[in-house]
Design an enzyme around this catalytic site. Structure first.
Site, short mmCIF file in Angstrom:
data_model
loop_
_atom_site.label_atom_id
_atom_site.label_comp_id
_atom_site.label_asym_id
_atom_site.label_seq_id
_atom_site.Cartn_x
_atom_site.Cartn_y
_atom_site.Cartn_z
N HIS A 135 43.04 35.92 39.55
CA HIS A 135 43.88 36.62 38.39
C HIS A 135 44.75 35.71 37.23
O HIS A 135 45.88 36.35 37.29
CB HIS A 135 44.72 37.03 39.48
CG HIS A 135 43.98 38.28 40.01
ND1 HIS A 135 42.77 39.28 39.44
CD2 HIS A 135 43.40 38.73 41.36
CE1 HIS A 135 42.57 40.05 40.22
NE2 HIS A 135 42.08 39.37 41.69
N HIS B 118 39.27 34.56 55.63
CA HIS B 118 38.75 34.00 54.21
C HIS B 118 39.83 33.27 54.25
O HIS B 118 40.24 32.49 55.12
CB HIS B 118 39.90 35.58 53.37
CG HIS B 118 39.40 35.65 51.83
ND1 HIS B 118 40.00 34.76 50.83
CD2 HIS B 118 39.46 36.73 51.54
CE1 HIS B 118 39.26 34.62 49.86
NE2 HIS B 118 38.92 36.50 50.07
N ASP C 165 32.39 42.18 46.24
CA ASP C 165 30.65 42.55 46.35
C ASP C 165 30.15 43.43 47.72
O ASP C 165 31.14 42.63 48.95
CB ASP C 165 29.60 41.16 46.01
CG ASP C 165 30.43 41.11 44.42
OD1 ASP C 165 29.34 41.65 43.67
OD2 ASP C 165 31.57 40.18 43.99
#
Length: 421
Positions: free
Chosen positions: A17, A104, A347
């Site tokens: 980002h 993650h 996704d």
């Protein structure tokens, strides 16, 4: 770190980002015709928002050439490539202030650096792969024009749905699968929303991805890639074998969990009498000259860590995307228990969009190896000819210098044949 390659060196930058992502590419030969359109093709195949089975993040990923070209031709100097991030939503990631997302990179980046990007996956995000794809698209163009190299990847499995002809009991790999590896084109791959070029299997994969998405869940899968017309002799003993560098490249892609070359794990279940790759006389598809070929290519085009001129093919496994909207019991950073339902746009399955990433990383590896091999050939060609070496050291009918450079005529050097005075 954030660099890959020795002679064709790629350095990527950017987080998920931040204002932009991109790369610096060093080692691009001068004189290659190159425009932004050449690079955009693969970036458009990688970009998010292509269909309703990928992330809804809307990015066109338009590339901007910053340096290294003039009048549409490469100068041999570093090429700068930039892609703006436009559809950032950092507020979607407020929960990561409290929770490390399961499976993650939130916790591991904190463990490494003591701080992390406050939104998205930071450098662990798939946005980082934009730089790789752009650099690989340049490598692809050079390899195609200089050697006729073709690189095609396709989705081989999604969850438990897999191509039906990969395995046969009596063969190391099934004939239909090998025929697909030999002949499939990108056009055929891109006809299917899943990028699996087998229509019936693609439909089942699509259904499985939609079902996972409806449950706020995700699926993993695998991508097969084939490199055609790569020159023989690529790969560096003993630690930079071609398959070792390919594995390094592929396992550096986000979400990858496995790599296998040629017959892979399945090949380990067969005896050597069935798995060996006998040689036969054949023709080099690039030059039309007689050469040795193999009859089965279970080796995946690589023997002893060096390419043998056959198709190089391998398979890469991708885990299910870690960020899902489904509620998951987990721990907060302070160790207390909680329930996390991640927000954001992700996704449900990464493998359809991973196809161009695998292709371009393969191109970067081959490009790096080509530059290294041709540097070796060039300096070898400057030496005086050698004579009276044992015949076992050179290729039959070739000069010693020609043998040193893999039997290819180096042009400027007219060496004596072995045994001639």
């Amino acid at each position: 770190m954030s660099s890959f390659g020795n002679n064709y060196r790629v350095h990527t930058y950017g987080e998920s980002h931040c204002k932009s992502v991109g790369c610096i590419v060093d080692g691009v030969p001068p004189g290659l015709r190159l425009t932004e359109e050449d690079i955009q093709i693969q970036l458009s195949r990688r970009r998010p928002g292509q269909s309703d089975i990928t992330t809804a993040r809307s990015e066109f990923d338009t590339v901007h050439l910053q340096s290294g070209t003039e009048h549409g031709v490469t100068l041999g100097t570093p090429i700068g490539l930039l892609v703006h991030n436009k559809d950032q939503r950092p507020h979607d990631y407020a929960e990561t202030d409290l929770y490390p997302r399961p499976s993650h990179a939130d916790y591991t980046y904190l463990a490494k650096y003591g701080l992390k990007a406050s939104s998205g996956g930071g450098r662990a995000s798939a946005r980082e792969t934009i730089g790789r794809v752009a650099a690989g698209a340049i490598a692809e163009k050079y390899l195609k024009e200089a050697f006729g190299v073709e690189i095609v990847a396709f989705v081989a499995s999604v969850g438990k749905v897999t191509l039906p002809f990969q395995d046969e009991e009596d063969e190391v790999l099934g004939k239909e699968y090998m025929d697909l590896v030999k002949s499939v084109s990108r056009e055929e791959v891109d006809k299917e929303i899943t990028r699996c070029p087998h229509k019936e299997t693609s439909k089942k994969m699509e259904e499985a991805i939609r079902a996972a998405k409806a449950k706020d869940d995700s699926l993993g899968g695998s991508v097969t890639c084939v490199i055609r017309n790569a020159p023989a002799g690529l790969g560096e003993p003993a630690f930079d074998k071609l398959e070792a560098v390919l594995a390094h490249a592929m396992l550096s892609i986000p979400s990858t969990k496995s790599f296998e070359i040629g017959s892979g794990i399945r090949g380990t279940t067969f005896p050597g009498s069935q798995h060996n790759d006998p040689f036969t006389e054949g023709v080099d598809p690039r030059t039309g000259e007689k050469t040795l070929r193999t009859t089965t290519n279970w080796s995946g085009g690589i023997q002893g860590g060096i390419s043998n001129g056959e198709d190089i093919y391998f398979r890469v496994g991708f885990k299910p995307p870690a960020t899902i909207a489904q509620e998951q019991p987990t721990a907060r950073y302070d160790g207390s228990s909680g329930v996390l339902a991640a927000k954001g746009r992700h996704d449900p399955c990464v493998v359809p969009r991973a196809v161009p990433i695998v292709e371009t990383m393969a191109a970067i590896v081959v490009m790096d190896m080509v530059l290294q091999q041709h540097a070796r050939k060039s300096v070898a060609s400057l030496l005086p000819p050698l004579t009276h070496l044992p015949p076992t050291m050179v290729l039959p009918g070739k000069s010693t210098v020609q043998a040193v450079v893999n039997g290819e005529d180096v042009g400027a050097v007219q060496s004596q044949k072995v045994g001639e005075e």
